[in-house]
Design a protein around this motif. Structure first.
Motif, PDB file in Angstrom:
ATOM      1  N   GLY A  22       3.527  -5.068   2.212  1.00  0.00           N
ATOM      2  CA  GLY A  22       2.766  -4.264   1.632  1.00  0.00           C
ATOM      3  C   GLY A  22       3.139  -2.771   1.454  1.00  0.00           C
ATOM      4  N   SER A  23       2.905  -2.238   0.734  1.00  0.00           N
ATOM      5  CA  SER A  23       2.836  -1.136   0.183  1.00  0.00           C
ATOM      6  C   SER A  23       1.994   0.065  -1.067  1.00  0.00           C
ATOM      7  N   THR A  24       1.303   1.025  -0.771  1.00  0.00           N
ATOM      8  CA  THR A  24       1.368   2.353  -1.707  1.00  0.00           C
ATOM      9  C   THR A  24       1.906   3.330  -2.362  1.00  0.00           C
ATOM     10  N   ILE A  25       1.302   4.355  -2.324  1.00  0.00           N
ATOM     11  CA  ILE A  25       1.363   4.939  -2.743  1.00  0.00           C
ATOM     12  C   ILE A  25       0.819   6.340  -3.187  1.00  0.00           C
ATOM     13  N   GLN A  26       1.086   6.971  -2.641  1.00  0.00           N
ATOM     14  CA  GLN A  26      -0.628   7.942  -2.249  1.00  0.00           C
ATOM     15  C   GLN A  26      -0.354   9.673  -3.067  1.00  0.00           C
ATOM     16  N   SER A  27      -1.554  10.169  -2.964  1.00  0.00           N
ATOM     17  CA  SER A  27      -1.163  11.885  -3.341  1.00  0.00           C
ATOM     18  C   SER A  27      -2.733  12.109  -2.702  1.00  0.00           C
ATOM     19  N   LYS A  28      -2.465  13.971  -2.904  1.00  0.00           N
ATOM     20  CA  LYS A  28      -3.368  14.232  -2.811  1.00  0.00           C
ATOM     21  C   LYS A  28      -3.209  15.021  -4.203  1.00  0.00           C
ATOM     22  N   MET A  71       1.046 -17.305   2.589  1.00  0.00           N
ATOM     23  CA  MET A  71       2.090 -17.909   2.625  1.00  0.00           C
ATOM     24  C   MET A  71       1.567 -19.362   3.901  1.00  0.00           C
ATOM     25  N   GLY A  72       0.085 -18.843   4.196  1.00  0.00           N
ATOM     26  CA  GLY A  72      -0.081 -19.862   5.564  1.00  0.00           C
ATOM     27  C   GLY A  72       0.073 -19.198   7.267  1.00  0.00           C
ATOM     28  N   ALA A  73       0.147 -17.975   7.098  1.00  0.00           N
ATOM     29  CA  ALA A  73       0.745 -17.724   8.604  1.00  0.00           C
ATOM     30  C   ALA A  73      -0.594 -17.525   9.111  1.00  0.00           C
ATOM     31  N   ASP A  74      -0.638 -17.965  10.533  1.00  0.00           N
ATOM     32  CA  ASP A  74      -1.461 -17.460  11.312  1.00  0.00           C
ATOM     33  C   ASP A  74      -1.293 -15.392  12.190  1.00  0.00           C
ATOM     34  N   ALA A  75       0.205 -15.301  11.681  1.00  0.00           N
ATOM     35  CA  ALA A  75       0.042 -13.768  12.408  1.00  0.00           C
ATOM     36  C   ALA A  75       1.326 -13.056  11.942  1.00  0.00           C
ATOM     37  N   ILE A  76       1.586 -11.971  11.822  1.00  0.00           N
ATOM     38  CA  ILE A  76       2.989 -11.373  11.756  1.00  0.00           C
ATOM     39  C   ILE A  76       3.548 -10.339  12.466  1.00  0.00           C
ATOM     40  N   VAL A  77       4.225 -11.231  12.776  1.00  0.00           N
ATOM     41  CA  VAL A  77       5.263 -10.491  14.136  1.00  0.00           C
ATOM     42  C   VAL A  77       6.348  -9.028  13.746  1.00  0.00           C
ATOM     43  N   CYS A  78       6.708  -8.628  14.915  1.00  0.00           N
ATOM     44  CA  CYS A  78       7.577  -7.488  14.366  1.00  0.00           C
ATOM     45  C   CYS A  78       6.784  -6.804  13.059  1.00  0.00           C
ATOM     46  N   MET A  79       6.127  -5.866  13.352  1.00  0.00           N
ATOM     47  CA  MET A  79       5.132  -5.153  12.443  1.00  0.00           C
ATOM     48  C   MET A  79       5.977  -4.085  12.671  1.00  0.00           C
ATOM     49  N   ARG A  80       5.742  -3.258  11.690  1.00  0.00           N
ATOM     50  CA  ARG A  80       5.972  -1.682  11.362  1.00  0.00           C
ATOM     51  C   ARG A  80       5.996  -1.759   9.991  1.00  0.00           C
ATOM     52  N   PHE A  81       6.107   0.259   9.917  1.00  0.00           N
ATOM     53  CA  PHE A  81       5.682   0.532   9.641  1.00  0.00           C
ATOM     54  C   PHE A  81       6.794   1.794   8.870  1.00  0.00           C
ATOM     55  N   ASN A  82       6.345   2.130   7.441  1.00  0.00           N
ATOM     56  CA  ASN A  82       7.586   2.964   7.487  1.00  0.00           C
ATOM     57  C   ASN A  82       7.137   3.806   6.285  1.00  0.00           C
ATOM     58  N   SER A  83       7.465   4.873   6.102  1.00  0.00           N
ATOM     59  CA  SER A  83       6.990   6.311   5.771  1.00  0.00           C
ATOM     60  C   SER A  83       8.106   7.287   4.677  1.00  0.00           C
ATOM     61  N   ALA A  84       7.634   7.254   3.191  1.00  0.00           N
ATOM     62  CA  ALA A  84       9.173   7.738   2.536  1.00  0.00           C
ATOM     63  C   ALA A  84       8.279   9.048   1.148  1.00  0.00           C
ATOM     64  N   SER A  85       8.920   9.857   1.300  1.00  0.00           N
ATOM     65  CA  SER A  85       8.256  11.291   0.596  1.00  0.00           C
ATOM     66  C   SER A  85       8.804  10.324  -1.303  1.00  0.00           C
ATOM     67  N   VAL A  86       8.156  10.345  -2.102  1.00  0.00           N
ATOM     68  CA  VAL A  86       8.724  10.058  -2.900  1.00  0.00           C
ATOM     69  C   VAL A  86       8.564  11.158  -4.329  1.00  0.00           C
ATOM     70  N   ILE A  93       3.350   4.463   1.737  1.00  0.00           N
ATOM     71  CA  ILE A  93       4.008   3.405   2.996  1.00  0.00           C
ATOM     72  C   ILE A  93       4.075   2.512   2.582  1.00  0.00           C
ATOM     73  N   MET A  94       5.122   1.590   3.801  1.00  0.00           N
ATOM     74  CA  MET A  94       4.933   0.510   3.948  1.00  0.00           C
ATOM     75  C   MET A  94       4.789   0.320   5.226  1.00  0.00           C
ATOM     76  N   ALA A  95       4.292  -1.457   4.844  1.00  0.00           N
ATOM     77  CA  ALA A  95       3.675  -2.131   6.077  1.00  0.00           C
ATOM     78  C   ALA A  95       4.411  -3.679   5.814  1.00  0.00           C
ATOM     79  N   TYR A  96       5.635  -3.851   7.165  1.00  0.00           N
ATOM     80  CA  TYR A  96       6.501  -4.757   6.425  1.00  0.00           C
ATOM     81  C   TYR A  96       6.247  -6.126   8.084  1.00  0.00           C
ATOM     82  N   GLY A  97       6.362  -7.340   7.999  1.00  0.00           N
ATOM     83  CA  GLY A  97       6.942  -7.879   9.237  1.00  0.00           C
ATOM     84  C   GLY A  97       7.380  -9.843   9.135  1.00  0.00           C
TER      85      GLY A  97
END
Length: 105
Positions: A22-28, A71-86, A93-97
């Protein structure tokens, strides 16, 4: 939904369902950017940006969880965040696992 940064959930076997993200791009806005610019000259926490990034992580995580739930998941393993300047003043911000189905041992 169980979220862990580890490779497994204690007490369970797992069936891998696949990558989720999941991801989003945010600005102020311009006025808050000016205030943060002044704050950066004297030092200290940029609270508006801290709050923005916290909200972005929450949104990216909820989008990832929604994808895993579909997808029918009960859990997300190896979950991480990543960020990058656009661009200046905007960040992705991206969350993945790995979505998994849990099987009681």
């Amino acid at each position: 939904m169980i979220l862990v940064t580890t490779e497994k959930v204690e007490g369970y076997q797992m069936q891998t369902l696949g990558l989720v993200q999941g991801s989003t791009i945010q600005s102020k806005n311009m006025f808050k950017d000016m205030g943060s610019g002044f704050k950066s000259m004297v030092g200290g926490e940029l609270k508006a940006y801290t709050k923005m990034m916290e909200q972005a992580r929450e949104l990216a995580t909820s989008r990832m969880i929604e994808q895993a739930t579909n997808m029918g998941a009960d859990a997300i393993v190896c979950m991480r965040f990543n960020s990058a300047s656009v661009m200046q003043g905007a960040a992705e911000i991206m969350a993945y696992g790995t979505a998994v189905k849990l099987i009681q041992e």
